[in-house]
Design an enzyme around this catalytic site. Structure first.
Site, PDB file in Angstrom:
ATOM      1  N   ARG B 236      -7.417  -6.952  -7.319  1.00 14.04           N
ATOM      2  CA  ARG B 236      -7.629  -6.244  -8.162  1.00 14.04           C
ATOM      3  C   ARG B 236      -8.805  -6.140  -8.664  1.00 14.04           C
ATOM      4  O   ARG B 236      -9.702  -7.118  -8.803  1.00 14.04           O
ATOM      5  CB  ARG B 236      -6.543  -6.525  -9.263  1.00 14.04           C
ATOM      6  CG  ARG B 236      -5.123  -6.118  -9.214  1.00 14.04           C
ATOM      7  CD  ARG B 236      -5.071  -4.545  -9.206  1.00 14.04           C
ATOM      8  NE  ARG B 236      -3.528  -4.096  -9.059  1.00 14.04           N
ATOM      9  CZ  ARG B 236      -2.853  -3.816  -7.966  1.00 14.04           C
ATOM     10  NH1 ARG B 236      -3.510  -4.103  -6.703  1.00 14.04           N
ATOM     11  NH2 ARG B 236      -1.740  -3.406  -8.026  1.00 14.04           N
ATOM     12  N   HIS B 284      -9.689  -0.042  -0.764  1.00 13.46           N
ATOM     13  CA  HIS B 284      -8.210  -0.717  -1.360  1.00 13.46           C
ATOM     14  C   HIS B 284      -7.338  -0.345   0.034  1.00 13.46           C
ATOM     15  O   HIS B 284      -6.187   0.361  -0.233  1.00 13.46           O
ATOM     16  CB  HIS B 284      -8.015   0.137  -2.495  1.00 13.46           C
ATOM     17  CG  HIS B 284      -6.884  -0.416  -3.352  1.00 13.46           C
ATOM     18  ND1 HIS B 284      -6.658  -0.693  -4.646  1.00 13.46           N
ATOM     19  CD2 HIS B 284      -5.813  -1.624  -2.781  1.00 13.46           C
ATOM     20  CE1 HIS B 284      -5.805  -1.341  -5.055  1.00 13.46           C
ATOM     21  NE2 HIS B 284      -5.211  -2.132  -3.913  1.00 13.46           N
TER      22      HIS B 284
END
Lengths: 321, 321
Positions: B236, B284
């Site tokens: 993350r 991502h």
């Protein structure tokens, strides 16, 4: 020092493969055996029973009347086999675990680079574009490996573990768990038609010369989930028809290529491969094995041979590898 | 249609994750169950027993008085856990084989890219330089993985197979064949000191917020055979102190970084990460799992739950993942 001497004939290595480095490694592992790094005016040619070579010049090996075994310091023996003056004694090629592991690193890296659209992602970064594309899973992609010896089988095993569908094609039949094995000319087209990423690890022989040509590349899976199939060649430059590969990249027959080897090395500065955006180019470093591992391997083989044991990985002159 | 209905709350997905695509997949797998894609004025909130969510807005889930289970359509639940209005019913996170396989692809690809000096080789190609560099073997490199759950363990297994030395660090003790396992704060420094390539797959919790900071990165192996250690973060963005990472790249504490996640996504055009030559940036997309797999997984869990079975991969609110 009664043991047969070892001559080192080493030309054109990289920094890691400098003749002096080889000499120092062989001195370490051949404790009571004389090692000559040629050219050396003190070398007594009649004492030389073994030669370890890297790109020897034609005729150079004929200078040793009592030669018993030749060792090639790499996996590819095509240049040696093409030398008609090569002495008629066994030629051993290197097959060490380190070389296999490095080639598997290379193959897995380049398969993943094409599978995961690395060229597109690097271009996106250069252009500051945050633009994820649809990504297919490994299970949707067939990797086909030409050449299923020690190197091909090991790479196939890791690719299978990563979830790819893996096929292999070789001269003679093989059976490997989880790999679809094809062999011979009769099964080549079936193998090609299912292949999205073609990995070439073939030895270079008269039969495989320029095998990577338009005729072969045009048979790869035309409905690949990748858009167009990709080629990875970490075998020999002589396996490539380079004009055909450039044409296939240009007209979309191939979507991308990773090339570690070329007909002429170093690759000339005016080669169109340097700047082709679909080409991932490496300077023949796919499996640049450490001299430590290879010198130990050669020393072990000589010891065993002198104790009456059999040599391993002896080249079959008929087969050419 | 007496079965409890399923509400889909899906915001900000990529093309592959469009709300309509999810609706169509869930319609396929929830045969005799009503599926509402919100917002939908015909939705009867009282009928909704299950919610499958992707980045739901704060308070959105409180609208369903009879909610029994929430399913998060990805592995990371940090945003949900930070929502104080989240209903007090079980939250299940996705753990499908497809997601694991894709994350392993990403980790293996980026470890190999740094190990095999890909940034250097791409620069050499751009500059038309045939300049192989010394290449260390995988056996000389320690990969350290932070976060040894389903994802970390699977990546570790493939990296071990490739010949890397692999260590893992996790909150609680683990035992994995061929992997050096460390856990807890007391063993973190020992783990870091041996690590040449650090892979971060930690969940984002209050304890792991900005854990990738100068203090931690400065503890990585200062005598790495790679020159300087590399960082790969596919967890993350909140795990990163981004100013520290840029500084560490700048002063040589880090030699390179692969970053898939960022504090702000999409990454703003003026972020220095885009143009840093030591950064390999991906948008991502490390493990962009197929809606097919996830919808089947959710449908299976609901069926089992209604038959009185236990839910899998329920988030522990105390732990935060």
């Amino acid at each position: 020092m009664n043991k047969g001497a070892l001559a080192l004939l080493i030309h054109g290595g990289t920094q890691n493969w400098s003749p002096e480095r080889w000499k120092s490694r062989f001195d370490d592992v051949c404790k009571d055996r004389r090692v000559w790094l040629l050219p050396d005016p003190t070398c007594d040619a009649a004492e030389v029973c073994y030669a370890a070579v890297w790109k020897p010049r034609s005729g150079e090996l004929a200078a040793f009347p009592n030669l018993r075994v030749m060792f090639n310091l790499g996996a590819g023996v095509d240049a040696l086999m093409a030398d008609s003056t090569l002495p008629k004694v066994p030629l051993v090629r290197v097959a060490v675990g380190d070389l296999t592991a490095r080639m598997t690193e290379y193959v897995v890296l380049h398969v993943l680079m094409h599978h995961r659209q690395e060229p597109y992602l690097r271009a996106s970064q250069r252009e500051k574009r945050w633009a994820p594309r649809f990504q297919w899973p490994a299970s949707a992609i067939s990797v086909g490996i030409m050449g299923m010896g020690t190197l091909g089988s090991d790479a196939a095993d890791v690719l299978r573990r990563l979830g790819f569908r893996v096929s292999g094609w070789s001269r003679s039949p093989k059976q490997l768990e989880g790999i679809s094995c094809f062999h011979g000319n009769a099964q080549l087209d079936t193998f090609l038609q299912r292949t999205d990423i073609l990995v070439c690890l073939l030895p270079l022989t008269p039969e495989t010369q320029q095998i990577l040509n338009r005729g072969l590349l045009a048979k790869l899976n035309p409905n690949s989930p990748m858009g167009a199939p990709a080629l990875i060649n970490a075998g020999r430059g002589g396996l490539q028809n380079e004009a055909d590969i450039l044409e296939c990249l240009d007209d979309g027959t191939l979507g991308a290529a990773s090339l570690d080897v070329f007909a002429q090395e170093p690759l000339p500065p005016d080669s169109p491969f340097w700047t082709n955006p679909k080409v991932v180019l490496t300077p023949h470093n796919a499996a640049d094995t450490d001299p430590d591992e290879i010198s130990k391997y050669v020393a072990r083989q000589i010891e065993r041979f002198e104790a009456g044991g059999a040599l391993e990985n002896v080249v079959d002159p008929g087969r050419g590898y």
